[in-house]
Design an enzyme around this catalytic site. Structure first.
Site, PDB file in Angstrom:
ATOM      1  CG  ASP A 230       0.395  -2.290   6.261  1.00  0.00           C
ATOM      2  OD1 ASP A 230      -0.564  -2.549   7.010  1.00  0.00           O
ATOM      3  OD2 ASP A 230       0.271  -1.648   5.199  1.00  0.00           O
TER       4      ASP A 230
ATOM      5  CD  GLN B 167      -6.410  -4.893   3.632  1.00  0.00           C
ATOM      6  OE1 GLN B 167      -7.336  -5.702   3.696  1.00  0.00           O
ATOM      7  NE2 GLN B 167      -6.614  -3.614   3.401  1.00  0.00           N
TER       8      GLN B 167
ATOM      9  CG  HIS C 272      -1.963   0.979   1.308  1.00  0.00           C
ATOM     10  ND1 HIS C 272      -1.738   2.294   1.653  1.00  0.00           N
ATOM     11  CD2 HIS C 272      -3.303   0.873   1.084  1.00  0.00           C
ATOM     12  CE1 HIS C 272      -2.880   2.957   1.637  1.00  0.00           C
ATOM     13  NE2 HIS C 272      -3.847   2.114   1.289  1.00  0.00           N
TER      14      HIS C 272
ATOM     15  CB  CYS D  63      -3.703   3.101  -1.811  1.00  0.00           C
ATOM     16  SG  CYS D  63      -4.924   4.396  -1.570  1.00  0.00           S
TER      17      CYS D  63
ATOM     18  CE  LYS E  29      -7.298  -0.766   5.771  1.00  0.00           C
ATOM     19  NZ  LYS E  29      -8.167  -0.472   4.603  1.00  0.00           N
TER      20      LYS E  29
END
Length: 414
Positions: A205, A208, A127, A371, A231
């Site tokens: 990260d 997700q 991302h 993104c 999320k």
């Protein structure tokens, strides 16, 4: 809770927005969960209860409301620690989201540690929030940003990492635990093992991954980890940064102001204890409380059950979508390496046209570069359509999507 489709269908009653109709009274089919998830009544009610009954600033006063607000805020820190297995609550910093978390690391850790000629390594399926801060930092420091490439199945080529580490110049390796476009689940432990052998810290990260699978930070062994509340059924504008304490103690504050200080004098200031040193000003108290309610909700379901549900949905969706004429699916077909995200294209049809046509049937999917323009360049496309699933999605939702995409194929004579 049993991991069956019927068990998860029963959850839908907790999400009031799913009762909505759109586009001439069409039933809403929400398939943009990689962008943001819908909120259950339990989260909405927790935020409302805070504002109705406990609204006050935290850490500053001794009256009843302030004590209640502080307790609710700090209770969420403890819930997060248990949810992703963090042993020391002082390592948990509340931020606005994954983007702010990564920028915080780039600023407060990166600027003192990255020098001219150093290398930061990321991946081709990141991302933008895990690319742009490192571009800014490496440009400022005259360092280099390098990439781990991706094969045609959407999996990382770890030989690239070996080559970068062999230079002896890598100072940080940063990657997503799950791609927001391909759904690829990164072999994080293998990357971390290679980096540890080279004495290189790692940042993950987890935006997700954390909502969709069990994450154990103690087991992973990384040095920085970030994720977002919105999320994972929580509110927007709240997220979490975890930093290993030995690293966190070397970092200067990101923002200056109230609550992150111990004492302020005319020409000098001393800092508050961890983690408050990195939580300047009045925080997003209500949404921290909402995030705590979201963690409670997911914990009750069980992350292993959520993962099993999404594997079943994704497998079903890939099978059905593979029969749609002219449609191409990106990423691995191995469900053990894939989350509930499916990006696809029709050969000559722009994804925005696809999204607009199926929106007329009440179906919400994402179209664009997500993104992730570096990944789009690797795939040699300008954009894709993306359907992404969560706990309240059903096989019936997928059937509606497939029927609508078959209509697209007929409209464009594919």
């Amino acid at each position: 809770m049993q991991s069956t489709q019927s068990s998860f269908e029963n959850l839908r009653k907790d999400f009031p927005i799913l009762e909505r109709t759109v586009r001439d009274n069409k039933h809403l089919v929400y398939l943009d969960n990689a962008s943001t998830t819908q909120k259950p009544n339990q989260v909405i009610d927790a935020i409302t209860d805070y504002y109705q009954n406990h609204n006050a600033n935290i850490h500053r006063a001794v009256y009843a409301l302030a004590e209640e607000a502080t307790e609710a805020y700090e209770n969420t820190r403890d819930k997060i620690a248990k949810f992703v297995n963090i042993k020391d609550r002082q390592e948990i910093i509340f931020v606005r989201g994954t983007t702010e978390a990564i920028n915080l690391v780039a600023y407060a850790w990166g600027r003192p540690h990255i020098n001219e000629g150093d290398i930061i390594v990321t991946t081709e399926y990141e991302h933008h929030s895990n690319i742009v801060p490192w571009q800014l930092l490496t440009q400022e420091k005259r360092a280099k940003l390098e990439y781990i490439g991706m094969d045609d199945n959407g999996e990382l080529i770890l030989d690239d990492l070996d080559k970068h580490l062999a230079t002896g110049k890598v100072k940080l390796v940063t990657f997503s635990l799950m791609s927001n476009v391909l759904g690829t689940i990164t072999d994080a432990k293998k990357i971390i093992e290679k980096c540890k052998a080279a004495g290189v810290p790692t940042l993950i990260d987890g935006a997700q991954a954390v909502p969709h699978m069990k994450v154990d930070l103690e087991d992973l062994g990384c040095d920085f980890f970030a994720f977002s509340g919105h999320k994972m059924l929580g509110p927007t504008g709240i997220g979490v940064l975890w930093v290993r304490k030995s690293v966190l103690n070397t970092m200067s504050p990101f923002h200056g102001g109230g609550d992150m200080i111990r004492e302020v004098h005319k020409y000098e200031t001393t800092w508050n204890d961890l983690p408050y040193k990195f939580e300047a000003g009045t925080p997003n108290i209500a949404d921290v409380v909402g995030l705590g309610a979201a963690v409670d909700y997911l914990t009750k379901i069980g992350m292993d059950n959520i993962r099993e549900h999404e594997i079943e949905l994704t497998k079903y969706a890939i099978e059905k979508l593979s029969n749609v004429k002219g449609l191409h699916i990106y990423g691995t077909k191995d469900m053990s390496k894939r989350g509930g995200v499916i990006s696809f294209n029709f050969a000559d049809v722009h994804p925005h046209d696809v999204a607009q046509i199926i929106d007329e049937e009440g179906i919400a999917v994402r179209s664009g570069h997500h993104c992730a323009q570096v990944l789009m360049e690797r795939l040699n496309v300008a954009a894709t359509s993306r359907a992404s699933f969560y706990i309240y999605n059903t096989k019936e939702d997928i059937d509606v999507l497939v029927n609508s995409l078959n209509t697209v194929a007929k409209v464009f004579k594919l």
